[in-house]
Design a protein around this motif. Structure first.
Motif, PDB file in Angstrom:
ATOM      1  N   LEU A  86      -0.852   1.952  -4.605  1.00  0.00           N
ATOM      2  CA  LEU A  86       0.602   1.891  -4.775  1.00  0.00           C
ATOM      3  C   LEU A  86       1.303   1.923  -3.419  1.00  0.00           C
ATOM      4  N   ILE A  87       0.824   2.815  -2.540  1.00  0.00           N
ATOM      5  CA  ILE A  87       1.416   2.908  -1.200  1.00  0.00           C
ATOM      6  C   ILE A  87       1.234   1.586  -0.451  1.00  0.00           C
ATOM      7  N   ALA A  88       0.031   1.014  -0.514  1.00  0.00           N
ATOM      8  CA  ALA A  88      -0.242  -0.244   0.184  1.00  0.00           C
ATOM      9  C   ALA A  88       0.667  -1.356  -0.333  1.00  0.00           C
ATOM     10  N   GLY A  89       0.908  -1.360  -1.657  1.00  0.00           N
ATOM     11  CA  GLY A  89       1.778  -2.378  -2.224  1.00  0.00           C
ATOM     12  C   GLY A  89       3.198  -2.271  -1.706  1.00  0.00           C
ATOM     13  N   HIS A  90       3.709  -1.059  -1.612  1.00  0.00           N
ATOM     14  CA  HIS A  90       5.077  -0.870  -1.116  1.00  0.00           C
ATOM     15  C   HIS A  90       5.165  -1.158   0.387  1.00  0.00           C
ATOM     16  N   ARG A  91       4.121  -0.819   1.116  1.00  0.00           N
ATOM     17  CA  ARG A  91       4.132  -1.113   2.546  1.00  0.00           C
ATOM     18  C   ARG A  91       4.101  -2.629   2.790  1.00  0.00           C
ATOM     19  N   ALA A  92       3.381  -3.342   1.913  1.00  0.00           N
ATOM     20  CA  ALA A  92       3.357  -4.795   2.035  1.00  0.00           C
ATOM     21  C   ALA A  92       4.746  -5.394   1.804  1.00  0.00           C
ATOM     22  N   ASP A  93       5.577  -4.665   1.040  1.00  0.00           N
ATOM     23  CA  ASP A  93       6.951  -5.109   0.799  1.00  0.00           C
ATOM     24  C   ASP A  93       7.910  -4.675   1.901  1.00  0.00           C
ATOM     25  N   GLY A  94       7.366  -4.004   2.933  1.00  0.00           N
ATOM     26  CA  GLY A  94       8.188  -3.635   4.072  1.00  0.00           C
ATOM     27  C   GLY A  94       8.585  -2.176   4.150  1.00  0.00           C
TER      28      GLY A  94
END
Length: 359
Positions: A298-306
């Protein structure tokens, strides 16, 4: 055919005759001979050459040998699985942790396990160092140990879970930092810090990284544990390096949190004695690994969104909490529906009994 007949058949083959097979199985020789004959009648085939009292496998018996072994092996495997399932219904798991691995994090990872197995008690203890923790696991006082790596022994099996990031947590009211840019550690010269006297390994790691950046840390307070560290930070006394999960909690309480350059991080995981774990402990390891992997994804997904690391962790926590609330609501609705059905069935039975009584 049934399982007992196959067991008799294999025993005769493996023990070289009916007499020794009967002794091994603790059954009467006549019962074993009757079971073999019944198996042959059901298969409509003879399985042995009979020479006097001796039984020697014939070609048909040779064909049955491996399938019979597989059936019994599969049965034993199924029994082991079911025994494990029964053991997962009750009991306890003893878990050790260390100051660098906060008890809050271990408790968070065990949440799903506790919800799935509410009758399994989790006994959690904290030890002063990785060496003390490993000693407790080696002696069997703890089944599992959550620790940072490396550990000071080669006599334990380990399961790596990931990397623990430390963020700089500063008092409320500190000048805001740009969440998009890490804070250079070189800027910490003269900044008061509070450390935990029990987190010796972590203190060494922080001090080593700061020395590389030519920073002499100014330790304004040393306290017993992370709770005291965070309390002093929130009261404006000093800053502290805290794990990501605690940094998010501090942020929600008003602290200013910053990623740093370079990063400060340590690998962590679980240690246990060599050999297979009991079913409850094995399930706990699997569940902890899955929960942490889900959180990281989940964290990686949000980081990919900036999103910054902190913001991504906050969003991930919000999503997980929402999922838990949804699951709890669904469980309550299911329980309520079951209670209503039970009450309705009881009312129908009562009405039926009254009708019969009045007839």
């Amino acid at each position: 055919m049934d399982i007992r007949q196959l067991e008799y058949f294999l025993a005769v083959v493996e023990h070289g005759g009916v007499n020794r097979a009967a002794q091994h199985l603790h059954v009467a020789q006549a019962s074993l001979s009757q079971g073999i004959r019944q198996l042959e009648r059901e298969l409509k085939l003879s399985l042995f050459h009979r020479t006097g009292r001796n039984l020697v496998l014939n070609p048909a018996g040779q064909l049955l040998l491996e399938p019979a072994r597989k059936v019994l092996d599969d049965l034993l495997a199924a029994q082991d699985i079911m025994r494990g399932a029964r053991e997962l219904q009750v009991g306890s798991i003893t878990i050790g942790t260390m100051p660098e691995m906060s008890s809050e994090a271990v408790a968070a990872w065990s949440g799903s396990f506790t919800r799935l197995h509410p009758d399994i008690r989790i006994d959690l203890s904290e030890f002063a160092s990785a060496a003390d923790l490993c000693d407790e696991v080696l002696t069997g006082h703890c089944e599992l140990g959550f620790t940072t790596f490396p550990v000071p022994t080669d006599n334990l099996d380990s399961v790596e879970l990931g990397v623990q990031r430390l963020l700089l947590v500063m008092p409320p009211g500190t000048d805001p930092v740009d969440a998009r840019e890490p804070l250079e550690l070189a800027r910490l010269e003269g900044v008061p810090l509070v450390t935990s006297s029990s987190a010796l390994r972590e203190n060494d790691i922080v001090a080593t990284v700061l020395r590389r950046e030519s920073v002499v840390p100014r330790i304004s307070a040393q306290v017993p544990n992370r709770h005291a560290q965070m309390t002093l930070v929130l009261n404006g006394a000093a800053s502290a390096f805290l794990p990501l999960r605690m940094a998010t909690a501090a942020h929600r309480s008003g602290a200013v949190v910053a990623e740093t350059r370079p990063e400060i991080c340590t690998p962590f995981g679980i240690v246990h004695r060599p050999g297979s774990l009991n079913p409850a402990a094995k399930s706990f390891v699997i569940q902890s690994h899955a929960d942490l992997a889900h959180w990281n994804a989940l964290i990686a997904g949000h980081r990919a969104d900036g999103a910054s690391l902190l913001h991504a962790a906050l969003l991930a926590d919000d999503e997980l909490n929402a999922d838990r609330r949804t699951a709890s609501d669904a469980e309550r609705r299911t329980a309520s529906d079951a209670e209503r059905r039970t009450a309705s069935d009881a009312e129908r039975r009562t009405a039926s009994e009254e009708t019969i009584a009045n007839a």
